[in-house]
Design an enzyme around this catalytic site. Structure first.
Site, PDB file in Angstrom:
ATOM      1  N   CYS A  56     134.036  63.545  62.685  1.00 46.60           N
ATOM      2  CA  CYS A  56     133.718  64.406  61.550  1.00 46.60           C
ATOM      3  C   CYS A  56     133.502  63.515  60.326  1.00 46.60           C
ATOM      4  O   CYS A  56     134.311  62.618  60.064  1.00 46.60           O
ATOM      5  CB  CYS A  56     134.865  65.388  61.300  1.00 46.60           C
ATOM      6  SG  CYS A  56     134.653  66.366  59.792  1.00 46.60           S
ATOM      7  N   ASP A  63     135.078  64.768  67.313  1.00 44.89           N
ATOM      8  CA  ASP A  63     134.367  65.952  67.797  1.00 44.89           C
ATOM      9  C   ASP A  63     133.943  65.654  69.229  1.00 44.89           C
ATOM     10  O   ASP A  63     133.510  64.541  69.536  1.00 44.89           O
ATOM     11  CB  ASP A  63     133.131  66.243  66.944  1.00 44.89           C
ATOM     12  CG  ASP A  63     133.486  66.769  65.565  1.00 44.89           C
ATOM     13  OD1 ASP A  63     134.430  67.574  65.465  1.00 44.89           O
ATOM     14  OD2 ASP A  63     132.818  66.372  64.598  1.00 44.89           O
TER      15      ASP A  63
END
Length: 165
Positions: A56, A63
Site C-alpha cells: 500500500c 496487498d
C-alpha cells in the site's frame, strides 16, 4: 528454433538458471516475447498469477491478489517466465491497486502490442473491503482485424460468465 517449430532464439531468461540479481521495480523491458505462429487467428491466451503482492502506498502494508491477463496476440506472445519475474518485481512497489492493474496493461500492450488485452486484479480483502479492478485495451488496427478481435473477446467474456474458472 527447437523441434516444436517455436522460435525461441530471442528468449534469454527461460532455462538460464537463477537470476543474476534480485528483481527490481517492474519494468516493461522485463517482458520477453516470442513470435505468434498463428497471426490472423484471433485466439485468446489467459495467464493467471495467483501469488501477486505489492505494498500500500500509504501504510506500507502488503496487498495480495490474483492477476488475470487475457489477450489476443497479434505478432507476439509474452513468454511466461519473463511474465512471472515481472510480476514478482511488484512485490516491493508501493502503488494503489487501480494504478497497478492499469500499469500491467500498459506494459503488456507496450511489450507485445496484442489485438486485445484485459487485465483483472482481484485483490484480497483488507479492512473488510475487496477491490477488483478490470482494465482493457483494443489495438488500433485495420477494421476487419479489430472486428474479429472484438467478436473473440466478447465470446470469451460470455463464456467466462457461463463457465467461471
Amino acid at each position: 528454433m527447437n523441434s516444436s517449430k517455436d522460435d525461441t532464439g530471442s528468449l534469454h531468461l527461460l532455462g538460464a538458471g537463477p537470476l543474476p540479481r534480485e528483481p527490481g521495480s517492474p519494468d516493461r523491458a522485463m517482458l520477453e516475447a516470442f513470435p505468434n505462429r498463428f497471426p490472423g487467428r484471433p485466439y485468446i491466451i489467459r495467464i493467471v498469477f495467483p501469488e501477486y503482492t505489492s505494498l500500500c502506498p500509504v501504510t506500507g502494508q502488503p496487498d495480495f491478489g490474483t492477476i488475470y491477463v487475457e489477450y489476443i496476440p497479434d505478432r507476439l506472445c509474452v513468454e511466461s517466465k519473463s511474465f512471472k519475474l515481472y510480476m514478482f518485481a511488484w512485490r516491493n512497489e508501493r502503488a494503489f491497486m487501480e494504478s497497478i492493474t492499469n500499469a500491467i496493461l500498459d506494459d503488456l500492450c507496450g511489450a507485445i502490442a496484442p489485438l486485445w488485452c484485459q487485465v483483472k486484479g482481484i485483490f484480497v480483502p483488507r479492512g473488510g473491503t475487496q477491490i477488483q479492478v478490470f482494465a482493457e485495451e483494443f489495438k488500433e488496427t485495420d477494421p476487419l482485424a479489430r472486428q474479429k478481435a472484438e467478436r473473440a473477446a466478447a465470446s470469451w467474456k460470455l463464456a467466462q460468465n457461463c463457465y467461471p474458472g
